[in-house]
Design an enzyme around this catalytic site. Sequence first.
Site, PDB file in Angstrom:
ATOM      1  N   SER A   8       0.841  -1.201   0.000  1.00  0.00           N
ATOM      2  CA  SER A   8       0.000   0.000   0.000  1.00  0.00           C
ATOM      3  C   SER A   8       0.872   1.246   0.000  1.00  0.00           C
ATOM      4  CB  SER A   8      -0.889   0.011   1.242  1.00  0.00           C
ATOM      5  OG  SER A   8      -1.392   1.320   1.441  1.00  0.00           O
ATOM      6  N   HIS A  33      -1.557  -1.527  -4.082  1.00  0.00           N
ATOM      7  CA  HIS A  33      -2.766  -1.088  -3.377  1.00  0.00           C
ATOM      8  C   HIS A  33      -2.728   0.431  -3.211  1.00  0.00           C
ATOM      9  CE1 HIS A  33      -6.174  -1.852  -0.602  1.00  0.00           C
ATOM     10  NE2 HIS A  33      -5.669  -0.871   0.131  1.00  0.00           N
ATOM     11  N   ASP A  35      -4.760   3.647  -1.790  1.00  0.00           N
ATOM     12  CA  ASP A  35      -5.823   4.064  -0.875  1.00  0.00           C
ATOM     13  C   ASP A  35      -6.301   5.464  -1.226  1.00  0.00           C
ATOM     14  OD1 ASP A  35      -6.010   1.877   1.114  1.00  0.00           O
ATOM     15  OD2 ASP A  35      -3.885   2.326   1.404  1.00  0.00           O
ATOM     16  N   MET A  37      -8.722   8.472  -0.252  1.00  0.00           N
ATOM     17  CA  MET A  37      -9.455   8.966   0.927  1.00  0.00           C
ATOM     18  C   MET A  37      -9.948  10.376   0.690  1.00  0.00           C
ATOM     19  SD  MET A  37      -6.892   7.683   3.862  1.00  0.00           S
ATOM     20  CE  MET A  37      -6.431   5.953   4.003  1.00  0.00           C
ATOM     21  N   HIS A  66      -8.516   1.188  -3.536  1.00  0.00           N
ATOM     22  CA  HIS A  66      -9.406   1.070  -2.370  1.00  0.00           C
ATOM     23  C   HIS A  66     -10.036   2.438  -2.109  1.00  0.00           C
ATOM     24  CE1 HIS A  66      -9.480   0.115   2.277  1.00  0.00           C
ATOM     25  NE2 HIS A  66     -10.695   0.282   1.781  1.00  0.00           N
ATOM     26  N   MET A  68     -12.007   4.865  -0.186  1.00  0.00           N
ATOM     27  CA  MET A  68     -12.576   5.199   1.135  1.00  0.00           C
ATOM     28  C   MET A  68     -13.205   6.574   1.005  1.00  0.00           C
ATOM     29  SD  MET A  68      -9.506   3.660   3.413  1.00  0.00           S
ATOM     30  CE  MET A  68      -8.458   3.586   1.971  1.00  0.00           C
ATOM     31  N   MET A 139     -11.867  -5.177   6.639  1.00  0.00           N
ATOM     32  CA  MET A 139     -10.711  -4.401   7.134  1.00  0.00           C
ATOM     33  C   MET A 139     -10.290  -4.863   8.531  1.00  0.00           C
ATOM     34  SD  MET A 139      -9.975  -1.628   5.000  1.00  0.00           S
ATOM     35  CE  MET A 139      -9.014  -0.744   6.183  1.00  0.00           C
ATOM     36  N   ASP A 177      -6.406  -6.130   5.022  1.00  0.00           N
ATOM     37  CA  ASP A 177      -5.780  -4.799   4.942  1.00  0.00           C
ATOM     38  C   ASP A 177      -5.803  -4.140   6.316  1.00  0.00           C
ATOM     39  OD1 ASP A 177      -4.905  -2.263   4.223  1.00  0.00           O
ATOM     40  OD2 ASP A 177      -6.693  -1.746   3.060  1.00  0.00           O
TER      41      ASP A 177
HETATM   42  C1  DX5 Z   1      -5.955   2.009   5.858  1.00  0.00           C
HETATM   43  C2  DX5 Z   1      -5.589   1.578   4.473  1.00  0.00           C
HETATM   44  C3  DX5 Z   1      -4.489   0.610   4.395  1.00  0.00           C
HETATM   45  C4  DX5 Z   1      -3.158   1.078   4.954  1.00  0.00           C
HETATM   46  C5  DX5 Z   1      -2.463  -0.134   5.440  1.00  0.00           C
HETATM   47  O1  DX5 Z   1      -7.142   2.734   5.793  1.00  0.00           O
HETATM   48  O2  DX5 Z   1      -6.709   0.988   3.850  1.00  0.00           O
HETATM   49  O3  DX5 Z   1      -4.320   0.134   3.059  1.00  0.00           O
HETATM   50  O4  DX5 Z   1      -2.354   1.720   4.018  1.00  0.00           O
HETATM   51  O5  DX5 Z   1      -1.306   0.242   6.097  1.00  0.00           O
HETATM   52  P1  DX5 Z   1      -0.651  -0.666   7.239  1.00  0.00           P
HETATM   53  O6  DX5 Z   1      -0.253  -1.955   6.592  1.00  0.00           O
HETATM   54  O7  DX5 Z   1       0.486   0.158   7.734  1.00  0.00           O
HETATM   55  O8  DX5 Z   1      -1.720  -0.877   8.276  1.00  0.00           O
HETATM   56 ZN    ZN Z   2      -6.400   0.025   1.896  1.00  0.00          ZN
END
Ligand code: DX5
Ligand code: ZN
Length: 226
Positions: A8, A33, A35, A37, A66, A68, A139, A177
């Site tokens: 990620s 991956h 993320d 947000m 992903h 969010m 999650m 994740d």
């Molecule tokens: C959190 C994200 C994850 C995050 C994971 O909201 O969805 O993908 O980057 O990071 P680690 O592995 O450090 O928990």
């Molecule tokens: Zn994620």
Amino acid sequence: MRVLIAPSILAADWGRLAEEVERVEEGGADWLHIDVMDGHFVPNLSFGPKVVADLKRRSKLLFDVHLMVSNPLRVIPMFIDAGADLLTIHIETVSQDELEEAIEAVKKEGLMMGVALKPGTDWRRLTPFFDRIDLILPMTVEPGFSGQRMIVDVLPKMKLISEEAKRRGSPRYIEADGGINLENVRMVVEAGANAIVVGSAVFGSPDPKEAVRSLKAQLSSPSSSM
Ligand code: DX5
Ligand code: ZN
């Protein structure tokens, strides 16, 4: 089925993002991956579609995006155009009708579709959709930040979801994740995950390439109970 590793980039150094991606690709990462947000569904802000499009030109990895974000239907077309291969939305952000609509929008463009759940969210609302999606992501941290500790209480839910998926032959992927590292990666695999997102344990390590290699070696070592 082989277990896939998806670093990620939330935890990467964004000042040299392309190099960071290159490193994990060299280490044998399977997916990337990303993320997304919006500062609304989760308190943090991160990447938009341009980052996805720019990285896509420099990497052969499968792009696992992903989302969010509240109202994912609004942004799905932007990430399809940007080159995402797999789009995962949160079940908490949509009604049943909107989920139908999202699956339709993603699948008709030939992408894979995933649905994520926060640690406290009941998965049974998803049962009518198992056959039409490619991935479920229960999650293992509250979404929003990398570097949190894994919530192990989610693992029984992950196990139930993966057993149901196995029984029905779909979805193909159960993703894990949040808070995953070399020490606990086997726990999520034992709970049925076959796509593993790792943020800080890869990009927070001095050698991200080696960190991916170690994770892959850990999963294929003979002492593994898989
Ligand atoms: C959190 C994200 C994850 C995050 C994971 O909201 O969805 O993908 O980057 O990071 P680690 O592995 O450090 O928990
Ligand atoms: Zn994620």
